[in-house]
Design an enzyme around this catalytic site. Sequence first.
Site, PDB file in Angstrom:
ATOM      1  N   LYS A   1       0.861  -1.190   0.000  1.00  0.00           N
ATOM      2  CA  LYS A   1       0.000   0.000   0.000  1.00  0.00           C
ATOM      3  C   LYS A   1       0.895   1.237   0.000  1.00  0.00           C
ATOM      4  O   LYS A   1       1.751   1.415   0.871  1.00  0.00           O
ATOM      5  CB  LYS A   1      -0.888  -0.027   1.241  1.00  0.00           C
TER       6      LYS A   1
HETATM    7  O1  G3P Z   1      -7.723   2.015   5.264  1.00  0.00           O
HETATM    8  C1  G3P Z   1      -8.047   3.216   4.687  1.00  0.00           C
HETATM    9  C2  G3P Z   1      -9.430   3.746   5.032  1.00  0.00           C
HETATM   10  O2  G3P Z   1     -10.371   2.736   4.887  1.00  0.00           O
HETATM   11  C3  G3P Z   1      -9.532   4.474   6.332  1.00  0.00           C
HETATM   12  O3  G3P Z   1     -10.836   4.724   6.727  1.00  0.00           O
HETATM   13  O4  G3P Z   1     -12.432   5.387   8.490  1.00  0.00           O
HETATM   14  O5  G3P Z   1     -10.012   6.033   8.718  1.00  0.00           O
HETATM   15  O6  G3P Z   1     -11.467   7.133   7.028  1.00  0.00           O
HETATM   16  P1  G3P Z   1     -11.208   5.887   7.787  1.00  0.00           P
END
Ligand code: G3P
Length: 215
Positions: free
Chosen positions: A87
Site C-alpha cells: 500500500k
Molecule cells: O484504510 C483506509 C481507510 O479505509 C480508512 O478509513 O475510516 O479512517 O477514514 P477511515
Amino acid sequence: MKFFIDTANVEQIKEAQDLGILDGVTTNPSLMAKEGIKGEENILNHYKTICEIVEGDVSAEVISTDFNGMIKEAEVLANLHEQIVIKIPMIAEGIKAIKYLSGKGIKTNCTLIFSSGQALLAAKAGATYVSPFIGRLDDISSDGINLIEDIRVIYDNYGFQTEILAASIRNPIHILDCARIGADVITSPLDSIKALLKHPLTDIGLAKFLADHNK
Ligand code: G3P
C-alpha cells in the site's frame, strides 16, 4: 464485488473469515497502532498472522515517503508472504514506486485517493488497486460516492485493469452504493458488513416459521 475487511484486529478478521464472505484485508498505520502493534518485527509478524487467517490479498502500508525508502520497505513486505499487497500513498514518489513495483510483478494499492485525477495517474502507473476514501470526503461535505462513479467511468473508458477498492466505508449504504456503481472491492469495518445481514421482517418471519413449526 470483493469484500475486504478494513482492520488489523485479528478477532474481527477471524469473524469475517468464518462468515465465509471475506476476500482480503486492508490495514494502515493508524489501524495497526489502534491494535497496539509497534516496532518493525511485531508489525511484520502481525501481517504474517493476518495472511494465515485469510486466503486473499492483505494490504500492508509503507511509511517511507521517498522512492528508495518505499522500494526497500516494499521488498521486505513482499517477501513476507505471497498475499501481501504493497500500500503506497498517492504522492509523486509513490507513483514512481508503483510503476517500479508493477514492473516487477509486485501488487500495489494506491491509497489516500480523493480525486479522479489521482485515480487516473495510479492506473497509468499500473496500480493493482486504488483506494478512494469515501467517508473522509463525506466528512468534509464532498460526495465520496460520486468519486467512485467518476473513477468507474474513466477506467471503463480505457479498459484500465486497476481495481477500484472503495475505502473509508462508514455504513452499509456506502457498501450498497458501491455495489450499484460497480466498485470492484469494498473494504469495510466489520459492523457495516454485518449490518447487511439485518432486516426486521427477516427476524419476524423467522420467529413465526419456528413458532408454527412447534405448534
Ligand atoms: O484504510 C483506509 C481507510 O479505509 C480508512 O478509513 O475510516 O479512517 O477514514 P477511515
